[in-house]
Motif scaffolding. Structure first.
Motif, PDB file in Angstrom:
ATOM      1  N   ILE A  73      29.749   6.037  41.485  1.00 18.90           N
ATOM      2  CA  ILE A  73      29.146   6.782  40.378  1.00 18.90           C
ATOM      3  C   ILE A  73      28.938   8.245  40.768  1.00 18.90           C
ATOM      4  N   GLU A  74      28.465   8.479  41.973  1.00 14.03           N
ATOM      5  CA  GLU A  74      28.291   9.854  42.439  1.00 14.03           C
ATOM      6  C   GLU A  74      29.631  10.583  42.481  1.00 14.03           C
ATOM      7  N   HIS A  75      30.670   9.856  42.903  1.00 16.57           N
ATOM      8  CA  HIS A  75      31.999  10.470  42.959  1.00 16.57           C
ATOM      9  C   HIS A  75      32.491  10.832  41.553  1.00 16.57           C
ATOM     10  N   ILE A  76      32.252   9.956  40.578  1.00 14.81           N
ATOM     11  CA  ILE A  76      32.673  10.231  39.199  1.00 14.81           C
ATOM     12  C   ILE A  76      31.927  11.441  38.642  1.00 14.81           C
ATOM     13  N   HIS A  77      30.617  11.531  38.933  1.00 15.66           N
ATOM     14  CA  HIS A  77      29.856  12.705  38.494  1.00 15.66           C
ATOM     15  C   HIS A  77      30.439  13.988  39.082  1.00 15.66           C
ATOM     16  N   ALA A  78      30.801  13.939  40.347  1.00 16.21           N
ATOM     17  CA  ALA A  78      31.376  15.120  40.989  1.00 16.21           C
ATOM     18  C   ALA A  78      32.711  15.493  40.341  1.00 16.21           C
ATOM     19  N   MET A  79      33.513  14.483  40.008  1.00  8.60           N
ATOM     20  CA  MET A  79      34.792  14.747  39.341  1.00  8.60           C
ATOM     21  C   MET A  79      34.574  15.341  37.950  1.00  8.60           C
ATOM     22  N   ASP A  80      33.573  14.836  37.220  1.00  2.00           N
ATOM     23  CA  ASP A  80      33.270  15.381  35.893  1.00  2.00           C
ATOM     24  C   ASP A  80      32.924  16.862  35.977  1.00  2.00           C
ATOM     25  N   LYS A  81      32.105  17.217  36.959  1.00  2.00           N
ATOM     26  CA  LYS A  81      31.722  18.623  37.120  1.00  2.00           C
ATOM     27  C   LYS A  81      32.936  19.485  37.438  1.00  2.00           C
ATOM     28  N   ARG A  82      33.827  18.957  38.255  1.00  4.39           N
ATOM     29  CA  ARG A  82      35.014  19.730  38.610  1.00  4.39           C
ATOM     30  C   ARG A  82      35.930  19.914  37.399  1.00  4.39           C
ATOM     31  N   ASP A 126      34.918  19.996  34.284  1.00  8.61           N
ATOM     32  CA  ASP A 126      34.255  20.977  33.409  1.00  8.61           C
ATOM     33  C   ASP A 126      34.568  22.396  33.866  1.00  8.61           C
ATOM     34  N   VAL A 127      34.525  22.623  35.161  1.00  3.28           N
ATOM     35  CA  VAL A 127      34.828  23.959  35.687  1.00  3.28           C
ATOM     36  C   VAL A 127      36.270  24.336  35.371  1.00  3.28           C
ATOM     37  N   MET A 128      37.198  23.383  35.518  1.00  3.32           N
ATOM     38  CA  MET A 128      38.603  23.656  35.219  1.00  3.32           C
ATOM     39  C   MET A 128      38.794  23.983  33.735  1.00  3.32           C
ATOM     40  N   CYS A 129      38.083  23.247  32.851  1.00  2.51           N
ATOM     41  CA  CYS A 129      38.200  23.525  31.410  1.00  2.51           C
ATOM     42  C   CYS A 129      37.682  24.915  31.079  1.00  2.51           C
ATOM     43  N   GLN A 130      36.557  25.298  31.668  1.00  2.00           N
ATOM     44  CA  GLN A 130      36.008  26.628  31.429  1.00  2.00           C
ATOM     45  C   GLN A 130      36.971  27.717  31.904  1.00  2.00           C
TER      46      GLN A 130
END
Length: 262
Positions: free
Chosen positions: A215-224, A226-230
């Motif tokens: 779950i922590e790994h998935i959260h980290a991937m989500d944040k990454r 989001d940064v790529m989309c921005q």
């Protein structure tokens, strides 16, 4: 594994170690007369001497009688170290080529068995200060190194590193949150203390721990992502519209993991 000491000194060690591992033990007379684990070990020491003197039938016969009396089956060929204690004892089976170090403890229903019908080494080797919990099965010519623990009803078929605790079927190693450095395993064992069934309340469930890590790994991937989309939008790119991803809630699991760390 053992030193050459007198039979009387070895007998006294076997009696005195009971006081350290069984709070119910009250006096020497009670231990000598009512503890089947002590009876089985003393008879085995005599049987092992007969076995080495090539009186194999007599050794097997006495071991069979000992099994009727104590409910503990120890092959005369098994090598057992000093201060060995079998608590409760009923249903314990120790095979011919098993080797047990000093200061080891087995509980009822433990099997040190083989996985092959071939001659030669086919049973486990236990180092020093090993605890094998009730109902556990340690199978094959594997090695449990010093300080290892086997939880109740575990099935162990692979070597166990010194200081590790193994639980489950098949056996898997569980870690604790008391230390981050494996060099402090000895200090950890002292803080946890002796446990009758080879496990500790401070052990972390490996399955829950693995899920939490995912779950922590998935959260980290989500944040990454989001940064790529921005970054893509800032450079003038367009993102395809899609269904919003559901929010991943791990509060309950996090709380359980935090409690296990406290």
């Amino acid at each position: 594994m053992t030193e050459n000491i007198s039979r009387w000194a070895r007998f006294k060690e076997d009696i005195n170690c009971v006081f350290d591992r069984d709070p119910a033990a009250r006096n020497v007379f009670e231990i000598v007369t009512t503890y089947p684990g002590v009876h089985a070990v003393q008879l085995h020491r005599f049987n092992h001497w007969l076995w080495r003197c090539n009186w194999k039938w007599l050794a097997k016969f006495i071991s069979t009688v000992a099994r009727w009396i104590t409910g503990i089956e120890i092959h005369p060929g098994a090598k057992i170290g000093r201060r060995f204690f079998i608590d409760h004892g009923m249903g314990v089976v120790i095979g011919e080529t098993a080797e047990i170090g000093d200061d080891c403890t087995l509980y009822h229903g433990v099997t040190l068995g083989g996985t092959s019908w071939k001659e030669g080494k086919r049973h486990p080797t236990l180092g020093n200060n090993i605890v094998v919990g009730a109902g556990a099965k340690v199978l094959g010519p594997i090695v449990l190194h010093d300080g290892a623990r086997v939880g109740s009803n575990a099935v162990v078929v692979k070597d166990v590193v010194a200081g590790d605790t193994v639980v489950g079927v098949p056996g898997r190693v569980v870690k604790t949150n008391l230390t981050e450095d494996q060099k402090q395993q000895q200090k950890l064992a002292q803080s946890v203390g002796f446990d009758a069934y080879g496990t500790s309340s401070k052990s972390v469930d490996p399955v829950a721990n693995a899920i939490h890590g995912l779950i922590e790994h998935i959260h980290a991937m989500d944040k990454r992502v989001d940064v790529m989309c921005q970054t893509i939008q800032r450079l003038g790119g367009e993102l395809p519209e899609g269904v919003e991803m559901p929010e991943l809630k791990d509060c309950e699991l996090s709380e359980e993991n935090d409690e296990s760390k406290s």
